[in-house]
Design an enzyme around this catalytic site. Structure first.
Site, mmCIF file in Angstrom:
data_model
loop_
_atom_site.group_PDB
_atom_site.id
_atom_site.type_symbol
_atom_site.label_atom_id
_atom_site.label_comp_id
_atom_site.label_asym_id
_atom_site.label_seq_id
_atom_site.Cartn_x
_atom_site.Cartn_y
_atom_site.Cartn_z
ATOM 1 C CB VAL A 42 -2.549 -2.206 2.358
ATOM 2 C CG1 VAL A 42 -1.025 -2.147 2.340
ATOM 3 C CG2 VAL A 42 -3.012 -3.622 2.724
ATOM 4 C CD GLU A 43 -0.609 1.897 -0.849
ATOM 5 O OE1 GLU A 43 0.053 2.820 -0.337
ATOM 6 O OE2 GLU A 43 -0.097 0.987 -1.516
ATOM 7 C CB THR A 44 -4.315 5.883 3.411
ATOM 8 O OG1 THR A 44 -5.535 5.528 2.720
ATOM 9 C CG2 THR A 44 -3.275 6.330 2.404
ATOM 10 C CE1 TYR A 98 0.744 -2.166 -0.723
ATOM 11 C CE2 TYR A 98 0.332 -3.312 -2.787
ATOM 12 C CZ TYR A 98 0.028 -2.299 -1.902
ATOM 13 O OH TYR A 98 -1.001 -1.437 -2.190
#
Length: 383
Positions: A163-165, A366
């Site tokens: 999800v982040e990168t 999230y």
């Protein structure tokens, strides 16, 4: 984008047409707005690439040299953190204002309605699922060790990094010293401006301390426009509090060392109260009565504060065939609401581990996207 010090470039950065820069900002902001209502665009790499590669312009040189608020900040670091004043003065003389950062954090002119289905579709896509399986396979030893030490399922660590990168593909090309200084001293007008500036000054201080501790040039650190760094996108304060050397090389590097990133995510979740071998989410029965009960119980509180038994008594049914309900009646829960315009709101039961996920990013969307992606990656890898 080339990771160069703007002060070492020709003066082209000072003469670029402001109309061109303004147009670039409008394109960027419109793309971000479209992702809320256009799942197909949100699912593509276009959004990620624009956020991470947009041109970083300097329109006001020497903005942070000999400025009273910056001098006061330097004094605090000299007094409380034993920094050398001359060194800090030199650093801030070379730090530049990021207009792109200021525009991206500014409150939008119109507030879009929350859209769970659009948000979920952006992260629950074939790119993140397939690459998540590959990332898991390539780093299975580090993930297994992190899961054993911290009690966090491997798929959760994989999903957070996805999800982040997208597993380190898009870590951001903003020079962190510039972004944090901009947000610490030139945060755009907003109702919470003072509080946000205080928060970012703390992050700026932690960035400088971290760079000193790790013997890193602070100008060498790049990341998101909000100041997050590396594969797991830790803010500087989180790096200092939760990042660990998981590879054994006596250094902490969240940008290039995947093992450090994996171990740091596990450590972050454990330090925030992750409960080993406990569930994250329970699904609620789709019957009308259960949905109405869930709607009344959805108060937006991020921590479990209801006793499950209270909902069971008034008729809420849980769609979890393997759940031994009699042993869970005293379990603290929260009701998670996931609204989509013109669609029935989805409701799920969140437990302590769901609440822990919101400590990474304080958003129900999230945390649920991380959970759903983790389940999809686990199923894909099994098959």
């Amino acid at each position: 984008m080339v990771k160069a010090n703007p002060l070492e470039l020709p003066n082209i950065s000072l003469t670029i047409s402001r109309k061109f820069i303004h147009l670039l900002h409008l394109v960027m902001i419109n793309v971000i707005t479209l992702t809320v209502t256009t799942p197909a665009l949100a699912k593509s790499d276009m959004y990620e690439k624009l956020v991470s590669t947009i041109f970083e312009e300097e329109v006001r040189p020497n903005r942070y040299a000999n400025r009273s608020e910056v001098d006061a900040f330097i004094n605090e670091l000299v007094i409380h953190e034993d920094f050398d004043r001359a060194t800090l003065k030199k650093i801030f003389a070379q730090t530049v204002f990021s207009e792109t950062t200021a525009k991206l954090v500014a409150p939008p002119s119109t507030t879009a309605k929350k859209n769970w289905q659009a948000y979920q579709s952006r992260f629950l896509d074939s790119t993140r699922i397939n690459n998540g399986v590959r990332f898991w396979n390539e780093n299975s030893a580090a993930l297994a060790r992190a899961s054993q030490i911290f009690g966090v399922p491997e798929e959760i660590i994989v999903a957070i990094i996805g999800v982040e990168t997208i597993y380190g593909r898009h870590m951001g090309n903003f020079r962190i010293l510039d972004t944090l200084t901009t947000l610490a001293f030139d945060y755009p007008p907003a109702p919470n401006r003072s509080r946000r500036m205080t928060l970012f000054r703390n992050e700026l201080a932690n960035l400088l301390i971290y760079a000193r501790e790790q013997h890193i040039d602070p100008f060498s650190l790049y990341g998101s426009y909000a100041g997050a760094i590396g594969i797991p996108q830790f803010m500087p304060s989180s790096i200092r509090a939760y990042a660990i050397d998981f590879s054994g090389d006596r250094k902490i590097n969240l940008t290039r060392n995947v093992s450090d990133a994996i171990g740091s995510v596990g450590n972050f979740l454990k330090m925030h109260g992750w409960e080993t071998k406990r569930p994250i989410v329970w699904h609620i029965s789709p019957d009308l009565n259960s949905q109405r009960i869930a709607e009344k119980g959805a108060d937006g509180q991020p921590d479990p504060h209801h006793k499950l038994e209270n909902f069971i008594k008034i008729g809420l049914l849980i769609n979890e065939p393997k759940l031994n309900l009699s042993t869970e009646l005293n379990t603290p829960i929260l009701i998670v609401d996931l609204p989509t315009p013109n669609q029935p709101t989805e409701y799920r039961i969140g437990l302590k581990n769901f609440s822990v996920l919101t400590r990474y990013n304080r958003s129900f969307f999230y945390a649920m996207a991380v959970y759903d992606l983790s389940e999809a990656i686990k199923a894909a890898r099994r098959n």
